[in-house]
Scaffold this motif. Structure first.
Motif, PDB file in Angstrom:
ATOM      1  N   ILE A 146       0.779  -1.240   0.135  1.00  0.00           N
ATOM      2  CA  ILE A 146      -0.119  -0.119  -0.155  1.00  0.00           C
ATOM      3  C   ILE A 146       0.907   1.110  -0.027  1.00  0.00           C
ATOM      4  CG2 ILE A 146      -1.766   1.120   1.549  1.00  0.00           C
ATOM      5  CD1 ILE A 146      -2.720  -1.298   2.021  1.00  0.00           C
ATOM      6  N   GLU A 147       1.975   1.288   0.836  1.00  0.00           N
ATOM      7  CA  GLU A 147       2.863   2.544   0.944  1.00  0.00           C
ATOM      8  C   GLU A 147       3.818   2.555  -0.279  1.00  0.00           C
ATOM      9  OE1 GLU A 147       2.751   5.097   2.918  1.00  0.00           O
ATOM     10  OE2 GLU A 147       1.048   4.427   3.813  1.00  0.00           O
ATOM     11  N   GLY A 148       4.125   1.519  -0.863  1.00  0.00           N
ATOM     12  CA  GLY A 148       4.935   1.593  -2.013  1.00  0.00           C
ATOM     13  C   GLY A 148       4.391   2.005  -3.260  1.00  0.00           C
ATOM     14  N   ILE A 149       2.896   1.542  -3.560  1.00  0.00           N
ATOM     15  CA  ILE A 149       2.022   2.200  -4.421  1.00  0.00           C
ATOM     16  C   ILE A 149       1.899   3.605  -4.108  1.00  0.00           C
ATOM     17  CG2 ILE A 149      -0.130   1.945  -5.591  1.00  0.00           C
ATOM     18  CD1 ILE A 149       0.083  -1.149  -4.678  1.00  0.00           C
ATOM     19  N   ARG A 150       1.562   4.136  -2.906  1.00  0.00           N
ATOM     20  CA  ARG A 150       1.221   5.431  -2.668  1.00  0.00           C
ATOM     21  C   ARG A 150       2.468   6.068  -3.117  1.00  0.00           C
ATOM     22  NH1 ARG A 150       1.020   9.574   0.642  1.00  0.00           N
ATOM     23  NH2 ARG A 150      -1.326  10.403   1.274  1.00  0.00           N
ATOM     24  N   ALA A 151       3.831   5.888  -2.543  1.00  0.00           N
ATOM     25  CA  ALA A 151       4.999   6.460  -2.922  1.00  0.00           C
ATOM     26  C   ALA A 151       5.136   6.718  -4.421  1.00  0.00           C
ATOM     27  CB  ALA A 151       6.210   5.760  -2.229  1.00  0.00           C
ATOM     28  N   VAL A 152       5.060   5.851  -5.290  1.00  0.00           N
ATOM     29  CA  VAL A 152       4.916   6.189  -6.784  1.00  0.00           C
ATOM     30  C   VAL A 152       3.904   7.025  -7.091  1.00  0.00           C
ATOM     31  CG1 VAL A 152       4.514   4.858  -9.019  1.00  0.00           C
ATOM     32  CG2 VAL A 152       5.920   3.876  -6.959  1.00  0.00           C
ATOM     33  N   LEU A 153       2.755   7.107  -6.640  1.00  0.00           N
ATOM     34  CA  LEU A 153       1.602   7.872  -6.994  1.00  0.00           C
ATOM     35  C   LEU A 153       2.161   9.194  -6.573  1.00  0.00           C
ATOM     36  CD1 LEU A 153      -1.368   5.676  -6.179  1.00  0.00           C
ATOM     37  CD2 LEU A 153      -0.521   6.003  -8.175  1.00  0.00           C
ATOM     38  N   VAL A 154       2.476   9.701  -5.456  1.00  0.00           N
ATOM     39  CA  VAL A 154       2.893  10.846  -4.934  1.00  0.00           C
ATOM     40  C   VAL A 154       4.025  11.395  -5.959  1.00  0.00           C
ATOM     41  CG1 VAL A 154       4.274  11.987  -3.036  1.00  0.00           C
ATOM     42  CG2 VAL A 154       2.338  10.500  -2.711  1.00  0.00           C
ATOM     43  N   GLU A 155       5.066  10.626  -6.271  1.00  0.00           N
ATOM     44  CA  GLU A 155       6.015  10.960  -7.188  1.00  0.00           C
ATOM     45  C   GLU A 155       5.493  11.488  -8.647  1.00  0.00           C
ATOM     46  OE1 GLU A 155       9.665   8.717  -9.346  1.00  0.00           O
ATOM     47  OE2 GLU A 155       9.658   8.658  -7.120  1.00  0.00           O
ATOM     48  N   ALA A 156       4.465  10.481  -9.001  1.00  0.00           N
ATOM     49  CA  ALA A 156       3.750  10.832 -10.396  1.00  0.00           C
ATOM     50  C   ALA A 156       2.743  12.140 -10.179  1.00  0.00           C
ATOM     51  CB  ALA A 156       3.202   9.540 -10.862  1.00  0.00           C
ATOM     52  N   GLY A 157       2.689  12.526  -9.120  1.00  0.00           N
ATOM     53  CA  GLY A 157       1.652  13.788  -9.222  1.00  0.00           C
ATOM     54  C   GLY A 157       0.101  12.998  -9.319  1.00  0.00           C
ATOM     55  N   ALA A 158      -0.280  11.706  -8.918  1.00  0.00           N
ATOM     56  CA  ALA A 158      -1.528  11.141  -8.933  1.00  0.00           C
ATOM     57  C   ALA A 158      -2.345  11.638  -8.014  1.00  0.00           C
ATOM     58  CB  ALA A 158      -1.198   9.792  -9.000  1.00  0.00           C
TER      59      ALA A 158
END
Length: 97
Positions: free
Chosen positions: A24-36
């Motif tokens: 959950i946190e790994g996916i969230r980190a990628v989304l934050v980085e992508a501006g999602a």
């Protein structure tokens, strides 16, 4: 604490092996980085029944290229082109050759 980048899923996108985050946190980190839309992700994850959580996480984790590839495959099938399809299950059933 567990390294959130260590857990991954693998999939193929455009014929290439790709690793995507599987926490959950790994996916969230990628989304934050992508501006999602992280707020939408957080809300959906919180409201998803446990038995469905893996599907929701996979959908959020997959890059846009995966969705585009899926859309192209669905369009191909809707057009009646079943080339590249492999029947699954009972070998005695007739299906796509």
């Amino acid at each position: 604490m567990t390294d959130i980048t260590a857990a991954t899923w693998t999939t193929h996108i455009d014929g290439q092996l790709v690793e995507i985050p599987a926490t959950i946190e790994g996916i969230r980190a990628v989304l934050v980085e992508a501006g999602a839309d992280v707020e939408a992700y957080d809300a959906e994850v919180r409201q998803t029944p446990a038995q469905d959580l893996h599907r929701v996480l996979a959908r959020w984790a997959l890059p846009e290229e995966a969705a585009a590839e899926d859309d192209a495959i669905v369009a191909q099938l809707r057009a009646g082109d079943f080339s590249g399809c492999v029947p699954q299950g009972d070998e005695h059933r007739t299906g796509v050759a």
